[in-house]
Design a protein around this motif. Sequence first.
Motif, PDB file in Angstrom:
ATOM      1  N   ASN A   1     -34.615   2.531   5.842  1.00  0.00           N
ATOM      2  CA  ASN A   1     -35.338   1.112   5.888  1.00  0.00           C
ATOM      3  C   ASN A   1     -35.116   0.623   7.176  1.00  0.00           C
TER       4      ASN A   1
ATOM      5  N   ASN B   1     -33.911   3.446  -7.527  1.00  0.00           N
ATOM      6  CA  ASN B   1     -35.353   3.136  -7.421  1.00  0.00           C
ATOM      7  C   ASN B   1     -35.788   1.801  -7.516  1.00  0.00           C
ATOM      8  N   ASP B   2     -35.265   0.957  -8.545  1.00  0.00           N
ATOM      9  CA  ASP B   2     -35.289  -0.402  -8.981  1.00  0.00           C
ATOM     10  C   ASP B   2     -34.949  -1.318  -7.799  1.00  0.00           C
TER      11      ASP B   2
ATOM     12  N   HIS C   1     -32.445   5.760 -11.516  1.00  0.00           N
ATOM     13  CA  HIS C   1     -33.535   4.644 -11.837  1.00  0.00           C
ATOM     14  C   HIS C   1     -32.772   3.408 -11.208  1.00  0.00           C
TER      15      HIS C   1
ATOM     16  N   LEU D   1     -38.723  -3.748  -1.346  1.00  0.00           N
ATOM     17  CA  LEU D   1     -40.082  -3.516  -0.758  1.00  0.00           C
ATOM     18  C   LEU D   1     -40.865  -4.822  -1.073  1.00  0.00           C
ATOM     19  N   GLY D   2     -40.269  -5.317  -2.333  1.00  0.00           N
ATOM     20  CA  GLY D   2     -40.958  -6.588  -2.767  1.00  0.00           C
ATOM     21  C   GLY D   2     -40.547  -7.864  -1.950  1.00  0.00           C
TER      22      GLY D   2
ATOM     23  N   ARG E   1     -40.741   0.014   7.453  1.00  0.00           N
ATOM     24  CA  ARG E   1     -41.188  -0.067   5.911  1.00  0.00           C
ATOM     25  C   ARG E   1     -41.689   1.231   5.598  1.00  0.00           C
TER      26      ARG E   1
ATOM     27  N   LEU F   1     -38.731   6.959  -0.169  1.00  0.00           N
ATOM     28  CA  LEU F   1     -38.723   6.825  -1.652  1.00  0.00           C
ATOM     29  C   LEU F   1     -39.542   7.765  -2.566  1.00  0.00           C
ATOM     30  N   GLN F   2     -40.655   8.163  -1.868  1.00  0.00           N
ATOM     31  CA  GLN F   2     -41.476   9.059  -2.494  1.00  0.00           C
ATOM     32  C   GLN F   2     -41.148  10.503  -2.476  1.00  0.00           C
TER      33      GLN F   2
ATOM     34  N   GLU G   1     -40.581   3.670   2.518  1.00  0.00           N
ATOM     35  CA  GLU G   1     -41.677   4.195   1.279  1.00  0.00           C
ATOM     36  C   GLU G   1     -41.670   5.511   1.432  1.00  0.00           C
TER      37      GLU G   1
ATOM     38  N   GLU H   1     -37.259  -1.081  -4.884  1.00  0.00           N
ATOM     39  CA  GLU H   1     -38.788  -1.545  -5.173  1.00  0.00           C
ATOM     40  C   GLU H   1     -38.588  -3.087  -4.910  1.00  0.00           C
TER      41      GLU H   1
END
Length: 235
Positions: free
Chosen positions: A92, A118-119, A115, A125-126, A96, A103-104, A100, A122
């Motif tokens: 991070n 990951n949440d 989870h 990133l939002g 960005r 994360l993938q 990303e 997200e």
Amino acid sequence: MNLGTLIGLLLGSGLIGTAAFLSASATGISLLALYDTVSLLIVVGGSIAATAIAFKMKDVVRLFGLLKMIFKDDGFTLGDVVDDLCDLAGANRRGRKEFEAALQGSPQNMKFRLHMVNDGAELILGGSKQDDIESIMENMESFREQRELQEMNVMKSLGVYAPAFGMVGTLIGLVFMLGGMGAEPAEGVNPQEAMGKAMATALLTTLYGALFANFLFLPFADKLKGKNEDKKVQS
């Protein structure tokens, strides 16, 4: 596979089975004397029915899906989770696109990423604010803990009800046994032998109730509780 659960079940089954075999051999009675369909129906069926009354039906149904969790090992440690978080934090800081891409990908020493991680990623990133992210994540963890505590309580209730229905089955058997004592015995039937068999059958439900409660339901409930505590530490 969780070796502790597997070893405990195999060891317990082996020791109880050996003790039953030795007792049967000493008395000259078949091990099949320990099986009775009616007793199983009363204990298992009664416990599930009472649990369905006490909880929502969806909670009871979901419980059977949780059995695989009891035998499944997480496959990672708290240190692995920390390493994954450090890697994501480093990505991070680099930008960005790096974040990303991280994360993938897969974590270093884990087959999957939690989870909750990951949440949270997200949300970052939002563009969510830090205070909002902390509040959302804390609420998510609180809801997860409450949900899994409910699942543990359902399993624990099975362990509470099983001995009670074992006693119910024994009382039913005693009623029929005592009722039969007042009737004229059939020709060629030894009354004492018939009474002994009836008493043994009546006691089987107590045995089943104690066995299911203390060897399966209550230990499984403690296993679910332990998994919940582990997740609290990891989060």
